[in-house]
Design a protein around this motif. Structure first.
Motif, PDB file in Angstrom:
ATOM      1  N   MET A 181      -5.403  48.997  -5.558  1.00 40.68           N
ATOM      2  CA  MET A 181      -5.966  49.275  -4.244  1.00 40.68           C
ATOM      3  C   MET A 181      -5.340  48.337  -3.214  1.00 40.68           C
ATOM      4  SD  MET A 181      -9.915  49.053  -2.933  1.00 40.68           S
ATOM      5  CE  MET A 181     -10.407  50.424  -3.947  1.00 40.68           C
ATOM      6  N   LYS A 182      -4.760  48.901  -2.150  1.00 39.98           N
ATOM      7  CA  LYS A 182      -4.163  48.083  -1.106  1.00 39.98           C
ATOM      8  C   LYS A 182      -5.250  47.552  -0.186  1.00 39.98           C
ATOM      9  CE  LYS A 182       0.342  50.347  -0.990  1.00 39.98           C
ATOM     10  NZ  LYS A 182       1.336  51.051  -0.148  1.00 39.98           N
ATOM     11  N   ARG A 183      -5.237  46.245   0.003  1.00 39.96           N
ATOM     12  CA  ARG A 183      -6.223  45.614   0.880  1.00 39.96           C
ATOM     13  C   ARG A 183      -5.613  45.414   2.262  1.00 39.96           C
ATOM     14  NH1 ARG A 183      -7.035  42.862  -4.128  1.00 39.96           N
ATOM     15  NH2 ARG A 183      -9.162  43.124  -4.920  1.00 39.96           N
ATOM     16  N   THR A 184      -6.388  45.699   3.299  1.00 36.70           N
ATOM     17  CA  THR A 184      -5.920  45.566   4.673  1.00 36.70           C
ATOM     18  C   THR A 184      -6.248  44.182   5.204  1.00 36.70           C
ATOM     19  OG1 THR A 184      -6.307  47.924   5.041  1.00 36.70           O
ATOM     20  CG2 THR A 184      -6.030  46.538   6.988  1.00 36.70           C
ATOM     21  N   ARG A 185      -5.243  43.500   5.734  1.00 33.29           N
ATOM     22  CA  ARG A 185      -5.459  42.156   6.268  1.00 33.29           C
ATOM     23  C   ARG A 185      -6.247  42.206   7.566  1.00 33.29           C
ATOM     24  NH1 ARG A 185      -0.039  38.616   6.341  1.00 33.29           N
ATOM     25  NH2 ARG A 185      -1.355  37.606   7.901  1.00 33.29           N
ATOM     26  N   ARG A 186      -7.263  41.355   7.651  1.00 34.37           N
ATOM     27  CA  ARG A 186      -8.008  41.208   8.887  1.00 34.37           C
ATOM     28  C   ARG A 186      -7.276  40.259   9.828  1.00 34.37           C
ATOM     29  NH1 ARG A 186     -13.676  42.332   8.835  1.00 34.37           N
ATOM     30  NH2 ARG A 186     -14.414  43.186   6.859  1.00 34.37           N
ATOM     31  N   ASP A 187      -7.750  40.186  11.062  1.00 42.67           N
ATOM     32  CA  ASP A 187      -7.235  39.195  12.001  1.00 42.67           C
ATOM     33  C   ASP A 187      -7.529  37.795  11.476  1.00 42.67           C
ATOM     34  OD1 ASP A 187      -6.314  38.389  14.811  1.00 42.67           O
ATOM     35  OD2 ASP A 187      -8.290  37.443  14.668  1.00 42.67           O
ATOM     36  N   ARG A 188      -6.564  36.872  11.630  1.00 38.07           N
ATOM     37  CA  ARG A 188      -6.727  35.526  11.074  1.00 38.07           C
ATOM     38  C   ARG A 188      -7.963  34.814  11.636  1.00 38.07           C
ATOM     39  NH1 ARG A 188      -3.308  31.792   8.522  1.00 38.07           N
ATOM     40  NH2 ARG A 188      -4.007  29.647   8.774  1.00 38.07           N
ATOM     41  N   GLY A 189      -8.156  34.916  12.949  1.00 34.75           N
ATOM     42  CA  GLY A 189      -9.326  34.268  13.540  1.00 34.75           C
ATOM     43  C   GLY A 189     -10.627  34.827  12.991  1.00 34.75           C
ATOM     44  N   GLU A 190     -10.687  36.150  12.805  1.00 34.91           N
ATOM     45  CA  GLU A 190     -11.893  36.768  12.255  1.00 34.91           C
ATOM     46  C   GLU A 190     -12.128  36.317  10.816  1.00 34.91           C
ATOM     47  OE1 GLU A 190     -13.590  41.292  11.301  1.00 34.91           O
ATOM     48  OE2 GLU A 190     -11.669  41.000  12.313  1.00 34.91           O
ATOM     49  N   MET A 191     -11.040  36.206  10.027  1.00 38.47           N
ATOM     50  CA  MET A 191     -11.199  35.778   8.645  1.00 38.47           C
ATOM     51  C   MET A 191     -11.663  34.326   8.548  1.00 38.47           C
ATOM     52  SD  MET A 191     -11.068  37.796   6.211  1.00 38.47           S
ATOM     53  CE  MET A 191     -11.163  36.402   5.102  1.00 38.47           C
ATOM     54  N   GLU A 192     -11.213  33.473   9.479  1.00 41.06           N
ATOM     55  CA  GLU A 192     -11.669  32.085   9.459  1.00 41.06           C
ATOM     56  C   GLU A 192     -13.184  32.025   9.666  1.00 41.06           C
ATOM     57  OE1 GLU A 192      -9.490  29.913  12.343  1.00 41.06           O
ATOM     58  OE2 GLU A 192      -7.634  29.828  11.155  1.00 41.06           O
ATOM     59  N   LEU A 221      -5.214  35.187   1.645  1.00 45.23           N
ATOM     60  CA  LEU A 221      -6.392  34.343   1.477  1.00 45.23           C
ATOM     61  C   LEU A 221      -5.993  32.937   1.056  1.00 45.23           C
ATOM     62  CD1 LEU A 221      -9.391  34.779   1.850  1.00 45.23           C
ATOM     63  CD2 LEU A 221      -9.593  35.326  -0.566  1.00 45.23           C
ATOM     64  N   LYS A 222      -4.973  32.815   0.195  1.00 45.57           N
ATOM     65  CA  LYS A 222      -4.506  31.492  -0.220  1.00 45.57           C
ATOM     66  C   LYS A 222      -3.987  30.683   0.964  1.00 45.57           C
ATOM     67  CE  LYS A 222      -3.217  32.277  -5.085  1.00 45.57           C
ATOM     68  NZ  LYS A 222      -2.084  32.316  -6.045  1.00 45.57           N
ATOM     69  N   ASP A 223      -3.259  31.345   1.869  1.00 46.17           N
ATOM     70  CA  ASP A 223      -2.726  30.653   3.040  1.00 46.17           C
ATOM     71  C   ASP A 223      -3.853  30.130   3.925  1.00 46.17           C
ATOM     72  OD1 ASP A 223      -0.190  31.232   2.152  1.00 46.17           O
ATOM     73  OD2 ASP A 223       0.037  33.017   3.411  1.00 46.17           O
ATOM     74  N   LEU A 224      -4.918  30.920   4.086  1.00 45.65           N
ATOM     75  CA  LEU A 224      -6.063  30.478   4.885  1.00 45.65           C
ATOM     76  C   LEU A 224      -6.771  29.300   4.224  1.00 45.65           C
ATOM     77  CD1 LEU A 224      -7.630  33.869   6.027  1.00 45.65           C
ATOM     78  CD2 LEU A 224      -6.591  32.149   7.470  1.00 45.65           C
ATOM     79  N   LEU A 225      -6.964  29.395   2.911  1.00 41.74           N
ATOM     80  CA  LEU A 225      -7.664  28.335   2.186  1.00 41.74           C
ATOM     81  C   LEU A 225      -6.875  27.036   2.204  1.00 41.74           C
ATOM     82  CD1 LEU A 225      -8.930  30.420  -0.886  1.00 41.74           C
ATOM     83  CD2 LEU A 225     -10.287  29.588   1.035  1.00 41.74           C
ATOM     84  N   LYS A 226      -5.552  27.141   2.216  1.00 48.57           N
ATOM     85  CA  LYS A 226      -4.719  25.933   2.258  1.00 48.57           C
ATOM     86  C   LYS A 226      -4.957  25.150   3.538  1.00 48.57           C
ATOM     87  CE  LYS A 226       0.093  24.407   1.911  1.00 48.57           C
ATOM     88  NZ  LYS A 226       1.510  24.851   1.778  1.00 48.57           N
ATOM     89  N   ASP A 227      -5.211  25.865   4.659  1.00 48.20           N
ATOM     90  CA  ASP A 227      -5.441  25.197   5.939  1.00 48.20           C
ATOM     91  C   ASP A 227      -6.875  24.709   6.091  1.00 48.20           C
ATOM     92  OD1 ASP A 227      -2.837  25.673   6.658  1.00 48.20           O
ATOM     93  OD2 ASP A 227      -3.287  27.520   7.749  1.00 48.20           O
ATOM     94  N   LEU A 228      -7.847  25.410   5.504  1.00 45.32           N
ATOM     95  CA  LEU A 228      -9.254  25.113   5.754  1.00 45.32           C
ATOM     96  C   LEU A 228      -9.938  24.348   4.630  1.00 45.32           C
ATOM     97  CD1 LEU A 228     -10.383  28.580   7.200  1.00 45.32           C
ATOM     98  CD2 LEU A 228      -9.564  26.587   8.449  1.00 45.32           C
TER      99      LEU A 228
END
Length: 257
Positions: A181-192, A221-228
């Motif tokens: 199943m292809k997952r659609t990326r949300r906006d980065r700010g919204e995901m934070e 998700l890994k890229d976001l978690l690396k920053d936060l």
């Protein structure tokens, strides 16, 4: 490539040796700088303060200067005005390019220093309030009322003999959960904001749990978690992520002065 050439097929390299700073800033800072510069081009939008220890030698590489940015104005009452700028010189050499309205490409300079911004310690409490406000805003669903012209409801009821066929057809078309199943990326700010909300619910999450909760691509998700977040390699919470100290609720990390 000819230096300073006016030919659109060439790249203007006359400014290629100019030193440029690269700054990675939060969205709230980017919006504040853009709105301030657009409203009044003559007013300063921010100032950078460089702190040096006069007791140390000038050539002491172990004690680099400390950079702090203070914004002239912000878009929100809880938006921090003071940010720490962590300087890094250990990165892959990069250059800045520009393209004019006529399609001409030019080298604007090479990156000398790279900065990562984060709220200053004295602004952590206000930044926590801002994060919770944005989280609540993104998590609140806006409901709409739509008037249906055909109000007898006949178009909403399946005709005889269509129920079984429809069910079988939907079952065949249903995608399988997992990598297919292809997952659609949300906006980065919204995901934070969504991640901040999840970590308010519980302090520790595994990567697999966060993928199930957010339905986002694993690498994104890994890229976001690396920053936060920080990853626990050992201890009782081994294999889980938790927010970095500067992103946690201030009430959990310190007592009021």
């Amino acid at each position: 490539m000819a230096e300073g050439s006016s030919n659109n097929a060439n790249v203007d390299t006359s400014r290629s040796e100019r030193a440029v700073w690269l700054m990675k800033c939060p969205p709230v800072v980017s919006r504040s700088l853009s709105s301030s510069s657009a409203s009044d081009s003559l007013r300063p939008v921010a100032k950078v303060i460089v702190s040096l220890d006069p007791l140390l030698a000038n050539d002491d590489d172990d004690s680099p200067p400390q950079f702090t940015m203070e914004l002239a104005g912000t878009e929100s009452g809880n938006a921090p005005k003071c940010y720490s700028m962590d300087m890094s010189q250990d990165f892959i050499p990069m250059a800045v390019f520009s393209e004019s309205s006529q399609g001409r490409t030019a080298v604007e300079g090479k990156i000398l220093n790279k900065f990562d911004m984060k709220p200053h310690n004295e602004n952590i409490q206000n930044y926590g309030k801002l994060c919770r406000e944005r989280t609540s805003k993104y998590m609140t669903k806006s409901r709409q009322i739509q008037v249906i012209d055909n109000d007898n409801g006949s178009h909403m009821r399946p005709m005889p003999g269509m129920v079984i066929a429809s069910a079988v057809s939907d079952k065949k078309k249903m995608p399988t959960k997992g990598s297919d199943m292809k997952r659609t990326r949300r906006d980065r700010g919204e995901m934070e904001e969504i991640l901040f909300k999840l970590f308010e619910r519980q302090p520790n999450w595994t990567l697999r749990q966060l993928i199930q909760e957010t339905d986002q691509p694993e690498q994104f998700l890994k890229d976001l978690l690396k920053d936060l977040c920080v990853y626990n390699n050992k201890g009782t919470n081994q294999g889980t992520y938790e927010l970095k100290p500067e992103y946690k609720r201030s009430g959990e990390e310190s007592t009021p002065k």
